[in-house]
Design a protein around this motif. Structure first.
Motif, mmCIF file in Angstrom:
data_model
loop_
_atom_site.group_PDB
_atom_site.id
_atom_site.type_symbol
_atom_site.label_atom_id
_atom_site.label_comp_id
_atom_site.label_asym_id
_atom_site.label_seq_id
_atom_site.Cartn_x
_atom_site.Cartn_y
_atom_site.Cartn_z
ATOM 1 N N ARG A 149 -0.713 3.046 -7.854
ATOM 2 C CA ARG A 149 -0.799 4.459 -8.224
ATOM 3 C C ARG A 149 -0.223 4.658 -9.617
ATOM 4 N N ASN A 150 -0.978 5.345 -10.481
ATOM 5 C CA ASN A 150 -0.512 5.725 -11.806
ATOM 6 C C ASN A 150 -0.259 7.238 -11.820
ATOM 7 N N GLU A 151 -0.004 7.771 -12.978
ATOM 8 C CA GLU A 151 0.297 9.196 -13.065
ATOM 9 C C GLU A 151 -0.905 10.054 -12.668
ATOM 10 N N ASP A 152 -2.083 9.725 -13.204
ATOM 11 C CA ASP A 152 -3.278 10.542 -12.937
ATOM 12 C C ASP A 152 -4.376 9.779 -12.207
ATOM 13 N N THR A 153 -4.203 8.479 -12.028
ATOM 14 C CA THR A 153 -5.264 7.667 -11.427
ATOM 15 C C THR A 153 -4.692 6.720 -10.374
ATOM 16 N N ILE A 154 -5.611 6.167 -9.603
ATOM 17 C CA ILE A 154 -5.271 5.095 -8.668
ATOM 18 C C ILE A 154 -6.134 3.892 -9.015
ATOM 19 N N ASP A 155 -5.516 2.735 -9.166
ATOM 20 C CA ASP A 155 -6.229 1.497 -9.470
ATOM 21 C C ASP A 155 -6.395 0.687 -8.193
ATOM 22 N N ILE A 156 -7.628 0.225 -7.956
ATOM 23 C CA ILE A 156 -7.934 -0.615 -6.796
ATOM 24 C C ILE A 156 -8.385 -1.982 -7.311
ATOM 25 N N LEU A 157 -7.801 -3.030 -6.754
ATOM 26 C CA LEU A 157 -8.108 -4.392 -7.190
ATOM 27 C C LEU A 157 -8.805 -5.173 -6.081
ATOM 28 N N PHE A 158 -9.893 -5.868 -6.440
ATOM 29 C CA PHE A 158 -10.549 -6.837 -5.563
ATOM 30 C C PHE A 158 -10.573 -8.168 -6.317
ATOM 31 N N ARG A 159 -9.926 -9.174 -5.746
ATOM 32 C CA ARG A 159 -9.858 -10.479 -6.418
ATOM 33 C C ARG A 159 -10.223 -11.584 -5.433
ATOM 34 N N ASP A 160 -10.999 -12.557 -5.921
ATOM 35 C CA ASP A 160 -11.331 -13.724 -5.087
ATOM 36 C C ASP A 160 -11.126 -14.998 -5.896
ATOM 37 N N GLN A 219 -1.395 1.127 0.179
ATOM 38 C CA GLN A 219 -0.542 2.128 0.809
ATOM 39 C C GLN A 219 -1.337 3.413 1.006
ATOM 40 N N ASP A 220 -0.821 4.282 1.832
ATOM 41 C CA ASP A 220 -1.483 5.559 2.079
ATOM 42 C C ASP A 220 -1.366 6.439 0.835
ATOM 43 N N ASP A 221 -2.504 6.798 0.293
ATOM 44 C CA ASP A 221 -2.552 7.699 -0.858
ATOM 45 C C ASP A 221 -3.882 8.422 -0.833
ATOM 46 N N HIS A 222 -3.933 9.583 -1.436
ATOM 47 C CA HIS A 222 -5.127 10.424 -1.341
ATOM 48 C C HIS A 222 -5.786 10.620 -2.711
ATOM 49 N N ILE A 223 -7.112 10.658 -2.682
ATOM 50 C CA ILE A 223 -7.898 11.007 -3.861
ATOM 51 C C ILE A 223 -8.941 12.040 -3.455
ATOM 52 N N SER A 224 -9.531 12.704 -4.446
ATOM 53 C CA SER A 224 -10.604 13.662 -4.190
ATOM 54 C C SER A 224 -11.921 13.055 -4.651
ATOM 55 N N GLY A 225 -12.940 13.135 -3.801
ATOM 56 C CA GLY A 225 -14.243 12.593 -4.152
ATOM 57 C C GLY A 225 -15.175 12.632 -2.962
ATOM 58 N N GLN A 256 -14.148 15.877 -1.024
ATOM 59 C CA GLN A 256 -13.063 16.145 -0.098
ATOM 60 C C GLN A 256 -11.872 15.260 -0.453
ATOM 61 N N ARG A 257 -10.710 15.624 0.059
ATOM 62 C CA ARG A 257 -9.523 14.826 -0.193
ATOM 63 C C ARG A 257 -9.320 13.912 1.009
ATOM 64 N N PHE A 258 -9.194 12.604 0.750
ATOM 65 C CA PHE A 258 -9.088 11.652 1.850
ATOM 66 C C PHE A 258 -8.118 10.528 1.497
ATOM 67 N N ASN A 259 -7.694 9.808 2.531
ATOM 68 C CA ASN A 259 -6.736 8.711 2.402
ATOM 69 C C ASN A 259 -7.485 7.447 1.998
ATOM 70 N N VAL A 260 -7.385 7.070 0.732
ATOM 71 C CA VAL A 260 -8.129 5.911 0.246
ATOM 72 C C VAL A 260 -7.547 4.604 0.776
ATOM 73 N N GLY A 261 -6.242 4.570 1.030
ATOM 74 C CA GLY A 261 -5.628 3.374 1.599
ATOM 75 C C GLY A 261 -6.158 3.077 2.988
ATOM 76 N N SER A 275 -10.577 2.163 -11.477
ATOM 77 C CA SER A 275 -9.608 3.232 -11.735
ATOM 78 C C SER A 275 -10.284 4.582 -11.454
ATOM 79 N N ILE A 276 -9.729 5.339 -10.510
ATOM 80 C CA ILE A 276 -10.326 6.614 -10.099
ATOM 81 C C ILE A 276 -9.285 7.736 -10.267
ATOM 82 N N PRO A 277 -9.673 8.859 -10.882
ATOM 83 C CA PRO A 277 -8.749 9.996 -10.990
ATOM 84 C C PRO A 277 -8.297 10.473 -9.596
ATOM 85 N N ILE A 278 -7.041 10.862 -9.505
ATOM 86 C CA ILE A 278 -6.511 11.307 -8.226
ATOM 87 C C ILE A 278 -7.160 12.619 -7.792
#
Length: 351
Positions: free
Chosen positions: A273-284, A235-241, A204-209, A346-349
């Motif tokens: 957000r990239n052209e075809d993917t969204i990058d999510i960062l977790f840093r500690d 930020q509010d952005d959507h991916i499919s998964g 489904q398409r959902f708001n990953v942010g 990195s996950i395809p949009i």
């Protein structure tokens, strides 16, 4: 040589090899037969009556060709049969569990390809066997430890003269170990389900942010308990998964960051957000991961802390990796001892 040329060459090479072999067998047979009849005529072994006979001479030539041809065929086929016997022996040893067996066949080209494929198969099977053995050993250890602990403290609780403080302490340990067993069973079942899943379902398409912000809220109590600061830049952005599986990824990574970050530490969650993917960062800014442990962090049951003093069973990152790859994404870890850890997913949009 192009792939098409190589493929075409591989297709025709074995028939060509056999055709050439048969041609040379016939050629050598004819030459040797002719030479023998020439020598027989020179030395007078072949008289004119036999030479002029319409039945005897053809029969003699046929018998000579058959004997000579069969002998030459037996000699030339010995090498090929030797290669086939080597392959049969190798497969027998492989079936018997000897994954160190390797083939070194060089010709014809098809046999060389067969040899390379066999070696790759043996190497893969050997790796799977090692993983299976490690899985059984690690699972046995992770499963046995809390059971032994529960049994020991349960036996102590049978004593009537036990003070209430100690009794409560032992009960808390039993509850904690029981929760650890339940978590282990749940994670093993989840990992098994994900590993057997070849096609991503319930997309489904959902708001990953928004999903990331909800995960932070779910673990707010753990953050407050260690007085950790968290910087959330999403930020509010959507991916499919698969929304449920992706949610597990964020919870696992955020929980790990909390677990390995010291009190008053800082955790960062970022998004790009990239052209075809969204990058999510977790840093500690926690204890980090050693260079020796870094390549193995996604292995089942692997834990850098060999004393197992840190809560966990080494399945969280294995589950994360499987889910990300199921979504055709990538996950990269960058870490150094005492300098913190970063995970970039990195996950395809759209899938």
């Amino acid at each position: 040589m192009s792939k098409l040329s190589t493929r075409l060459f591989n297709r025709i090479s074995l028939p060509f090899y056999f055709s050439i072999s048969i041609f040379f067998i016939f050629l050598i047979t004819v030459v040797i037969t002719g030479l023998l009849f020439y020598l027989a005529q020179v030395f007078g072994l072949l008289n004119e009556e036999i030479a002029q006979d319409g039945i005897v001479l053809p029969v003699v030539i046929l018998m000579a060709c058959t004997i000579i041809g069969t002998t030459i065929s037996a000699i030339t086929s010995k090498k090929m049969l030797k290669s086939i016997r080597m392959f049969i022996e190798a497969t027998d040893r492989l079936a018997g569990g000897d994954f160190s067996m390797r083939l070194l066949l060089k010709s014809p080209p098809e046999f060389k390809i067969l040899s390379e494929n066999f070696n790759r198969m043996a190497e893969e099977l050997g790796g799977i066997e090692i993983l299976r053995s490690d899985f059984v050993n690690n699972f046995s250890h992770e499963f046995k430890t809390p059971i032994v602990s529960i049994k020991g403290f349960a036996e102590i609780l049978k004593h009537d003269d036990l003070p209430k403080e100690e009794r409560d302490e032992y009960l808390d340990i039993i509850i904690e170990e029981s929760a650890r067993l339940a978590s282990l069973a749940s994670n093993v079942l989840e990992l098994s389900k994900i590993e057997t899943q070849m096609i991503l379902t319930n997309k489904q398409r959902f708001n990953v942010g928004e999903q990331l912000r909800q995960c932070v809220l779910l673990l707010a109590a753990k953050l407050e308990k260690k007085n950790l600061s968290i910087k959330v830049n999403v930020q509010d952005d959507h991916i499919s998964g698969n929304k449920e599986l992706i949610n597990q990824v964020w919870l696992n990574l955020l929980d790990n960051a909390i677990k390995f970050t010291p009190e008053n530490g800082i955790i960062e969650v970022g998004m790009k957000r990239n052209e075809d993917t969204i990058d999510i960062l977790f840093r500690d800014n926690g204890s980090g991961i050693s260079a020796e442990a870094l390549p193995r962090i996604f292995d089942k049951f692997y834990q850098q802390d060999t004393s197992h003093s840190t809560a966990g069973n080494g399945l969280g990152l294995a589950i994360v990796s499987k889910i990300i790859h199921l979504h055709a994404g990538t996950i990269v870890c960058d870490s150094k001892p005492l300098q913190g850890t970063s995970f970039i997913i990195s996950i395809p949009i759209g899938l």
